[in-house]
Scaffold this active site. Structure first.
Site, PDB file in Angstrom:
ATOM      1  N   CYS A 338       0.887  -1.175   0.000  1.00 15.24           N
ATOM      2  CA  CYS A 338       0.000   0.000   0.000  1.00 15.24           C
ATOM      3  C   CYS A 338       0.915   1.213   0.000  1.00 15.24           C
ATOM      4  O   CYS A 338       1.295   1.708   1.057  1.00 15.24           O
ATOM      5  CB  CYS A 338      -0.859   0.012   1.254  1.00 15.24           C
ATOM      6  SG  CYS A 338      -1.801  -1.494   1.486  1.00 15.24           S
ATOM      7  N   ALA A 340       0.975   4.386  -1.905  1.00 17.18           N
ATOM      8  CA  ALA A 340       0.734   5.794  -2.262  1.00 17.18           C
ATOM      9  C   ALA A 340       0.760   6.687  -1.012  1.00 17.18           C
ATOM     10  O   ALA A 340       0.267   6.262   0.030  1.00 17.18           O
ATOM     11  CB  ALA A 340      -0.626   5.900  -2.945  1.00 17.18           C
ATOM     12  N   PRO A 341       1.369   7.862  -1.105  1.00 18.23           N
ATOM     13  CA  PRO A 341       1.929   8.526  -2.285  1.00 18.23           C
ATOM     14  C   PRO A 341       3.402   8.201  -2.562  1.00 18.23           C
ATOM     15  O   PRO A 341       4.019   8.855  -3.398  1.00 18.23           O
ATOM     16  CB  PRO A 341       1.761  10.002  -1.940  1.00 18.23           C
ATOM     17  CG  PRO A 341       1.886  10.052  -0.449  1.00 18.23           C
ATOM     18  CD  PRO A 341       1.313   8.768   0.064  1.00 18.23           C
ATOM     19  N   GLY A 342       3.956   7.242  -1.865  1.00 15.54           N
ATOM     20  CA  GLY A 342       5.284   6.779  -2.255  1.00 15.54           C
ATOM     21  C   GLY A 342       6.438   7.256  -1.384  1.00 15.54           C
ATOM     22  O   GLY A 342       7.596   7.076  -1.756  1.00 15.54           O
ATOM     23  N   GLY A 343       6.127   7.828  -0.229  1.00 17.37           N
ATOM     24  CA  GLY A 343       7.202   8.301   0.663  1.00 17.37           C
ATOM     25  C   GLY A 343       8.095   7.154   1.121  1.00 17.37           C
ATOM     26  O   GLY A 343       9.328   7.203   0.976  1.00 17.37           O
ATOM     27  N   CYS A 464      -0.665   3.935  11.080  1.00 16.57           N
ATOM     28  CA  CYS A 464      -0.592   5.188  11.832  1.00 16.57           C
ATOM     29  C   CYS A 464      -1.823   5.257  12.747  1.00 16.57           C
ATOM     30  O   CYS A 464      -2.453   6.289  12.886  1.00 16.57           O
ATOM     31  CB  CYS A 464      -0.485   6.394  10.920  1.00 16.57           C
ATOM     32  SG  CYS A 464      -1.733   6.468   9.646  1.00 16.57           S
TER      33      CYS A 464
HETATM   34  C1  SAM Z   1      -1.347   4.538   4.962  1.00 16.75           C
HETATM   35  S1  SAM Z   1      -1.548   4.787   3.315  1.00 16.75           S
HETATM   36  C2  SAM Z   1       0.002   4.311   2.679  1.00 16.75           C
HETATM   37  C3  SAM Z   1       1.039   5.379   2.791  1.00 16.75           C
HETATM   38  C4  SAM Z   1       2.327   5.019   2.066  1.00 16.75           C
HETATM   39  N1  SAM Z   1       2.852   3.752   2.513  1.00 16.75           N
HETATM   40  C5  SAM Z   1       3.366   6.088   2.200  1.00 16.75           C
HETATM   41  O1  SAM Z   1       4.159   6.006   3.114  1.00 16.75           O
HETATM   42  O2  SAM Z   1       3.381   7.022   1.420  1.00 16.75           O
HETATM   43  C6  SAM Z   1      -2.570   3.432   2.886  1.00 16.75           C
HETATM   44  C7  SAM Z   1      -2.765   3.247   1.411  1.00 16.75           C
HETATM   45  O3  SAM Z   1      -3.393   1.986   1.224  1.00 16.75           O
HETATM   46  C8  SAM Z   1      -4.192   2.061   0.071  1.00 16.75           C
HETATM   47  N2  SAM Z   1      -5.138   0.920   0.141  1.00 16.75           N
HETATM   48  C9  SAM Z   1      -6.328   0.852   0.742  1.00 16.75           C
HETATM   49  N3  SAM Z   1      -6.870  -0.382   0.602  1.00 16.75           N
HETATM   50  C10 SAM Z   1      -5.998  -1.103  -0.109  1.00 16.75           C
HETATM   51  C11 SAM Z   1      -5.975  -2.433  -0.587  1.00 16.75           C
HETATM   52  N4  SAM Z   1      -6.984  -3.275  -0.356  1.00 16.75           N
HETATM   53  N5  SAM Z   1      -4.908  -2.835  -1.286  1.00 16.75           N
HETATM   54  C12 SAM Z   1      -3.887  -2.001  -1.538  1.00 16.75           C
HETATM   55  N6  SAM Z   1      -3.856  -0.737  -1.125  1.00 16.75           N
HETATM   56  C13 SAM Z   1      -4.885  -0.287  -0.406  1.00 16.75           C
HETATM   57  C14 SAM Z   1      -4.787   3.435   0.123  1.00 16.75           C
HETATM   58  O4  SAM Z   1      -5.141   3.874  -1.158  1.00 16.75           O
HETATM   59  C15 SAM Z   1      -3.649   4.242   0.741  1.00 16.75           C
HETATM   60  O5  SAM Z   1      -2.939   4.887  -0.252  1.00 16.75           O
END
Ligand code: SAM
Length: 687
Positions: A338, A340-343, A464
């Site tokens: 998971c 996005a946004p890619g940090g 988080c």
């Molecule tokens: C906490 S954020 C990730 C932040 C990212 N790791 C970063 O540090 O930039 C969670 C992400 O999980 C994605 N997401 C939600 N449900 C998902 C799923 N079933 N499979 C994959 N990604 C999912 C969301 O779109 C969201 O971008």
């Protein structure tokens, strides 16, 4: 000093005619102070650590230097200037003014140590040096202030002892009008104090639950949370003082921090460049080599040439932790499930030195654009961006990765300062939805890992969120379902994860996981667990089912036991109901529990009772099996409070990846038509 005085004279000239008149009518009032004001000034001086003796020497000098006319002018000052007078320590009195006793007079109120000119008194005579006398007088005054302070404290304690707890209804009525936050704040402090020393401070007619309920209501209105989330936080921080610290921290921003992109620049060089641009930066913490904290900046942090050139990423320090725990190596096959946004993805790429293969996945197509943008900017070229539900990876790439980061979607209860809507938008359903998805994702992530990877087979799970349901409970669920174990995260900061929480017990190794809190670590609330996959063979269904059965029987036995206890207690409790309101609540609760237990048992009955009106034969058997499954699933979902780690998980709706443009029925029809046409053609040929 003379300049100060002139200013004051100027201020006097500016004063309104009325105030001037007042001052002229009552010239003595210039030097008058209420005893309170005097005490305040003295207390201020003590607080500031001024050496009173020194100050007084200066002031005495000034008095000697000033011409008397100048002093007389001061009589025209308006009330606002009293404090200025005070500072200069001019006192005009007849030697018996009560107000002056504090400062320079003995107990009889007569000023013995001062000479008087025009009613103003100066330090000139006596055996002791004036400075000594003043010092002694100040000591006396200090003593008096301390005594008064002590008396006030005693009074407060006495007041606290008689603190009256309002009822929840009273509070609710209070909240219907505009709530008085001062009163609420005071009541919060009072209740926390009572709860801290419950035996001695409680009102015997009130139970702990009543105090806790009032506290919860007040905290909700003071900090703007809903009941559900406040309850969760109260469970998490049973210590009232710590709870308040946490809630306060949620209302304050964390420091702005950035990560130097080691693919393009060294932290030292980046810091130099940014300082030259007018940014005040420093290494962020001793546990990171790439983090910088930005104290202030004359330019927008997200729009410097360095930012645009990809020399850094704006990231909270907490974001560095899971990647450090994952410790990806150059050449690895890594999945950021998971991303996005890619940090974190770009940090992983930096540690891999742009080698190996990095899959950056996210279920949201729009958010995938942000990944692409960031990876381009930061110069990452070992990544493949994909847009799949994380659940798919177990099927499309089983045992295919050396390391996986699952930074799961969560309730965001660790980053409330960023999004205050979390305070009211999270409820039990929302949290249940989250931990259901988290469980699916964590299973899929583990199944996608290669246990035989020469230097890997590691999964890092992070959120988080500070809720146990989304953290320890999810990891514990995985431990019960797959061949894997927890390993140390390698992180030097953080508090240990829970191995027991309220009535719930987790695997002891969960203490190896790490928790982060805004009020403790000054970073976002966060959770990190590192898991090693032990075998690529899935745990047999039989083994999982047996585990489930074992737990279920234990649970139902507990419930039965509780129900039996209730039965035997019933008569006694009814008596209590009439005499003791507190016990009344208790018995109500027990009755409810019993009701719940009965309901659960009836659920079990639904599961185990033979199905009627279905008939016999293979079809009927299948139907029966499906019904059983559906009933079990429903029961598990209804009961699932996040800790029911062996229960069935409710499958979230699968994201539809590809939609066929031709509807199924139409496709079938077209198929039939084409077969017909072909047959026609064949028949025609034959004829
Ligand atoms: C906490 S954020 C990730 C932040 C990212 N790791 C970063 O540090 O930039 C969670 C992400 O999980 C994605 N997401 C939600 N449900 C998902 C799923 N079933 N499979 C994959 N990604 C999912 C969301 O779109 C969201 O971008």
């Amino acid at each position: 000093m003379a300049i100060v005085k002139k200013k004051k004279v100027a201020a006097a000239a500016k004063a309104t005619p009325e105030s001037t008149k007042k001052a002229v009518k009552r010239p003595v009032s210039e030097g008058e102070q209420t005893p309170k004001k005097k005490k305040k000034v003295a207390a201020k001086k003590v607080q500031n650590g001024d050496t009173p003796a020194k100050k007084k020497v200066k002031k005495a000098k000034v008095v000697e230097e000033e011409p008397i006319e100048e002093v007389e002018k001061l009589q025209l000052m308006d009330d606002d200037d009293e404090e200025g007078l005070n500072e200069l320590n001019f006192t005009q009195h007849d030697g018996s003014d009560d107000d002056l006793r504090d400062d320079y007079s003995d107990d009889d109120g007569k000023c013995h140590s001062h000479s008087r000119i025009n009613g103003f008194c100066f330090d000139l005579d006596d055996d002791d040096l004036p400075i000594e006398k003043k010092s002694a007088a100040l000591d006396k005054k200090k003593e008096k202030i301390m005594k008064e302070g002590e008396e006030e404290l005693q009074l407060n304690i006495a007041n606290q002892a008689t603190f009256e707890l309002p009822t929840v209804e009273e509070i609710e009525n209070e909240m219907k009008s505009v709530p008085n936050l001062e009163i609420i704040k005071q009541r919060i402090a009072d209740v926390i104090q009572v709860l801290g020393d419950f035996r001695n401070r409680r009102d015997p007619a009130k139970s702990r639950t009543q105090y806790v309920e009032v506290l919860k209501k007040d905290l909700c209105s003071q900090y703007g949370y809903n009941d559900y989330l406040m309850g969760k936080f109260m469970d998490l921080f049973p210590n009232g003082a710590e709870l308040l610290e946490f809630l306060e921290a949620n209302d304050n921003p964390r420091p702005v921090t950035i990560r130097a992109n080691s693919l393009k620049v060294k932290r030292r060089d980046l810091a130099k460049n940014l300082i030259n641009r007018g940014m005040n930066v420093d290494p962020a913490a001793d546990w990171t080599k790439v983090g910088l904290v930005v104290y202030d900046s004359q330019v927008p942090v997200g729009a410097t040439p360095e930012y645009l050139a990809g020399h850094y990423m704006i990231q909270g320090l907490n974001s560095l932790l899971p990647v450090m725990a994952l410790a990806p190596q150059p050449g690895d096959r890594v999945l950021d499930m998971c991303s996005a946004p890619g940090g974190k993805t770009s940090h992983i790429a930096a540690l891999m030195k742009n080698s190996g293969t990095l899959f950056a996945n996210d279920a949201s197509f729009d958010r995938c654009r942000a990944i692409i943008g960031n990876l381009h900017r930061l110069g990452v070229n070992n990544a493949v961006v994909c847009n799949l539900g994380g659940e798919e990876f177990a099927k499309i790439r089983p045992n295919g990765f050396d390391r996986i980061l699952l930074d799961a979607p969560c309730s965001g209860t660790g980053v409330i300062w960023k999004d205050q809507s979390v305070k009211t938008s999270k409820d039990s359903q929302d949290v249940q939805r989250r931990h259901t998805v988290q469980r699916q994702l964590i299973l899929s992530a583990l199944d996608s890992l290669d246990a035989n990877s020469p230097n890997g087979g590691y999964l890092v799970y992070s959120t988080c969120s500070v809720l146990v349901e989304e953290n320890e409970a999810v990891v514990n669920f995985l431990l019960e379902r797959r061949h894997c174990e927890l390993v140390p995260t390698g992180l030097s900061i953080g508090v240990d994860g829970y191995t027991r929480f309220r009535d719930y017990r987790f695997h002891p190794s969960l203490s190896m996981t790490k928790r982060y809190y805004p009020h403790v670590h000054n970073i976002d609330g966060f959770y990190v667990a590192k898991i090693k996959k032990l075998s690529n063979a899935k745990m047999s269904k039989q083994a999982v089912l047996e585990k489930e059965k074992e737990k279920a029987t234990q649970k139902s036995q507990k419930k039965k036991q509780a129900a039996e206890d209730n039965d035997s207690d019933d008569s006694g409790e009814e008596e209590e109901v009439t005499t003791n309101g507190q016990a009344n609540g208790k018995s109500e609760k027990k009755k409810k529990q019993k009701k719940g237990a009965d309901a659960d048992e009836s659920d079990d009955d639904v599961e185990t009772a033979p199905m009627k009106n279905i008939g016999s034969g293979a079809r009927a058997n299948k139907k029966r099996r499906n019904q059983k499954k559906a009933a079990a699933k429903q029961a598990a979902v209804q009961e699932d409070d996040g800790f029911n780690t062996v229960g069935n998980i409710k499958r979230a709706k699968k994201p539809t990846q590809f939609k066929s443009k031709v509807p199924k029925r139409a496709a079938a029809r077209t198929g039939a038509k084409s077969i017909k046409n072909r047959r026609k053609k064949v028949l025609a040929k034959q004829q």
